[in-house]
Design a protein around this motif. Structure first.
Motif, PDB file in Angstrom:
ATOM      1  N   ARG A  15       0.827  -1.213   0.000  1.00  0.00           N
ATOM      2  CA  ARG A  15       0.000   0.000   0.000  1.00  0.00           C
ATOM      3  C   ARG A  15       0.858   1.259   0.000  1.00  0.00           C
ATOM      4  O   ARG A  15       0.527   2.251   0.660  1.00  0.00           O
ATOM      5  N   GLY A  16       1.977   1.216  -0.715  1.00  0.00           N
ATOM      6  CA  GLY A  16       2.837   2.374  -0.835  1.00  0.00           C
ATOM      7  C   GLY A  16       3.723   2.647   0.362  1.00  0.00           C
ATOM      8  O   GLY A  16       4.443   3.649   0.384  1.00  0.00           O
ATOM      9  N   ASP A  83      10.682 -11.020   2.111  1.00  0.00           N
ATOM     10  CA  ASP A  83      11.512  -9.905   2.570  1.00  0.00           C
ATOM     11  C   ASP A  83      12.112  -9.182   1.363  1.00  0.00           C
ATOM     12  O   ASP A  83      12.707  -9.801   0.482  1.00  0.00           O
ATOM     13  N   GLY A  84      11.939  -7.862   1.316  1.00  0.00           N
ATOM     14  CA  GLY A  84      12.468  -7.072   0.214  1.00  0.00           C
ATOM     15  C   GLY A  84      11.595  -7.018  -1.016  1.00  0.00           C
ATOM     16  O   GLY A  84      11.990  -6.446  -2.034  1.00  0.00           O
ATOM     17  N   MET A  85      10.376  -7.597  -0.951  1.00  0.00           N
ATOM     18  CA  MET A  85       9.467  -7.601  -2.094  1.00  0.00           C
ATOM     19  C   MET A  85       8.291  -6.663  -1.849  1.00  0.00           C
ATOM     20  O   MET A  85       8.132  -6.111  -0.760  1.00  0.00           O
ATOM     21  N   ALA A  86       7.467  -6.509  -2.884  1.00  0.00           N
ATOM     22  CA  ALA A  86       6.204  -5.788  -2.759  1.00  0.00           C
ATOM     23  C   ALA A  86       5.072  -6.814  -2.722  1.00  0.00           C
ATOM     24  O   ALA A  86       5.156  -7.860  -3.366  1.00  0.00           O
ATOM     25  N   LEU A  87       4.036  -6.508  -1.969  1.00  0.00           N
ATOM     26  CA  LEU A  87       2.917  -7.429  -1.763  1.00  0.00           C
ATOM     27  C   LEU A  87       1.599  -6.725  -2.037  1.00  0.00           C
ATOM     28  O   LEU A  87       1.390  -5.589  -1.610  1.00  0.00           O
ATOM     29  N   ALA A  94      -8.021  -1.719  -4.888  1.00  0.00           N
ATOM     30  CA  ALA A  94      -9.001  -0.675  -5.198  1.00  0.00           C
ATOM     31  C   ALA A  94      -8.375   0.702  -4.962  1.00  0.00           C
ATOM     32  O   ALA A  94      -7.365   0.840  -4.265  1.00  0.00           O
ATOM     33  N   GLN A  95      -8.965   1.730  -5.558  1.00  0.00           N
ATOM     34  CA  GLN A  95      -8.490   3.097  -5.366  1.00  0.00           C
ATOM     35  C   GLN A  95      -8.796   3.569  -3.940  1.00  0.00           C
ATOM     36  O   GLN A  95      -9.712   3.048  -3.288  1.00  0.00           O
TER      37      GLN A  95
END
Length: 495
Positions: A15-16, A83-87, A94-95
């Motif tokens: 989520r950024g 670890d170290g990734m995006a999820l 959704a926006q």
């Protein structure tokens, strides 16, 4: 050991934001982390063994300067492996104002959700497909491949496949890939990683980044559980309730993620995903495309590694019969040196092998295709895809003016280990490739092994199938069409 070992902080992008979690046990699954620790219950637990797809999430990592996304099963994926990734989970796409992602909106518009339990998993597989296709039209076959790891108990596949095509017609949703890549690079910064691991001299979850680090860790911790994608070990945790005091994860070793092309062979790193490994094999031998697709559902292929499948040595593992037939060698490495051997010589018994406690399976070397070869790999299972084989048969023939100059055959599901059909090879070698030769070889193949009866098939069925598959090979070599489901296409729908 558990009293003295700790785990490094787990850090990933979601989520950024960068999420940092402490004291996560080494065998904690990603699904349990999401549902029980983070209280994100949109991701569902169905089978707990990577089979149904209800738990599907999407992982992202930077590869060669681009953001690469892939759907995976969170139920058998270890939490520390991200670890170290995006999820991304179904709650994340959704926006901020609540506007649904096109994958979600299309499922609503096409009535793709019935009981709803499997829906989050389908949505996440569609999300990964949406990002991969970048607004291009999605064919039905393409959608089926992307959803191969998702099961719908309500048999609602038609509207779900319609949703896959419809989502490209909705207002475009763009992922800020440059920002995600920047966040991932920040996580990979050596100074930041060193600070996160300060005062942690030894860890319960080791994830070496280089081959030298991996060999050192294996020498120092020979009793630690080695994992590579965890598509099999994950079941030991979820189904057998096994716990490991220390884990060594091979999937971040840079050298072992590579696939190297040489004049006469491919060198596939043991940590290369099944998706990448089969893509390389299919690029060299396009006839293996259907077998590669049927190996497992896409989320399993995205997580699992070729090295893990080979080292595990299951008698019903599908990659080994193929690799045996193609004449593959494996390279074992330790700090003491390395050794190379034919793949079938790796195994000594049921899930047993010749590897020493400090050995690591590092490379699988596969000879490249040559002129006049004819290769086929057959998987027999109850479901067409996302299922375990009852029988797997791979045959590689080199033909010279109608004669069999060389024959190589690998078989799975008929013995305690994946095996080479030595007697059948001898029956084919030097013979003219005729229907009579195929018939004789089929009889030899049926008599060569004494398979067991189990829940997947009876011994008699397995023997019969082996002979039939060799006959099928003959028909395919002669150009006969419509002898397998892979080539079958429905031309209409009954009224």
């Amino acid at each position: 050991m558990t009293d003295t070992l700790h785990t490094h902080p787990l850090r990933f992008v979601r989520r950024g934001q960068t999420v940092t979690l402490h004291n996560i046990p080494p065998t904690r699954t990603l699904l349990d982390l999401l549902r029980e620790d983070l209280h994100c219950t949109g991701t569902k637990e169905g089978c707990g063994e990577g089979d149904c797809g209800a738990c599907t999430v999407v992982l992202g990592e930077e590869r060669d300067g681009t953001l690469r996304l892939g759907a995976v099963n969170s139920c058998i994926r270890l939490a520390h492996s991200i670890d170290g990734m995006a999820l991304w989970t179904v709650e994340d796409i959704a926006q901020p104002d609540g506007t649904l992602h096109p994958a979600q909106e299309a499922m609503v518009a096409c009535h793709g959700s019935q009981c709803g339990f499997c829906t989050p998993g389908f949505v996440m597989s569609l999300f990964a497909l949406y990002q991969d296709t970048q607004g291009q039209p999605i064919a039905r076959e393409q959608a089926q491949a992307a959803l191969s790891g998702n099961l719908c108990r309500c048999t609602g596949y038609r509207p779900i496949l319609e949703a896959a095509s419809a989502m490209q017609n909705l207002p475009r949703h763009s992922l800020d890939e440059s920002t995600v890549r920047a966040q991932l690079r920040a996580l990979a910064d050596p100074k930041i990683k060193a600070a996160a691991r300060k005062d942690k001299a030894s860890s319960a979850y080791l994830a070496p980044r280089t081959l030298a680090e991996l060999l050192r860790a294996r020498a120092q911790h020979p009793r630690a559980q080695l994992v590579a994608g965890c598509t099999d070990v994950g079941l030991w945790i979820t189904k057998m309730h096994m716990q490991f005091a220390q884990v060594i994860d091979t999937t971040q070793v840079a050298e072992l993620r590579r696939i190297e092309h040489y004049p006469h062979h491919l060198a596939i790193g043991a940590a290369a995903s099944l998706t990448d490994a089969f893509a390389a094999l299919v690029a060299d031998r396009p006839q293996l495309a259907s077998f590669a697709h049927r190996f497992a559902g896409l989320p399993v292929r995205n997580s699992g590694t070729l090295g893990g499948n080979v080292a595990n040595g299951s008698p019903i593992g599908d990659s080994m019969p193929l690799l045996i037939a193609l004449g593959a060698n494996v390279v074992l490495m330790s700090e003491r040196g390395h050794r190379e051997m034919p793949l079938e010589d790796l195994y000594t018994g049921y899930r047993k092998n010749v590897m020493a406690p400090d050995d690591v399976l590092a490379w699988i070397k596969v000879p490249k295709a040559v002129p006049h070869e004819f290769s086929r790999a057959y998987k027999i299972s109850k479901r067409f895809e996302d299922d375990i084989s009852a029988v797997c048969l791979a045959i590689h023939l080199t033909l010279d003016e109608g004669h069999i100059a060389a024959a190589s055959i690998g078989v799975g599901g008929v013995a305690a280990t994946p095996v080479r059909a030595v007697k059948t090879q001898a029956a084919l070698q030097g013979q003219r490739w005729t229907q009579d030769t195929a018939h004789t070889a089929a009889q030899v193949l049926q008599a060569e092994f004494q398979p067991i009866s189990d829940l997947r098939a009876s011994a008699l069925y397995r023997k019969q199938v082996l002979g039939n598959l060799l006959q099928r090979l003959w028909l395919e070599s002669q150009g006969t069409a419509n002898v397998n489901l892979e080539n079958f296409a429905a031309t209409g729908v009954a009224a």
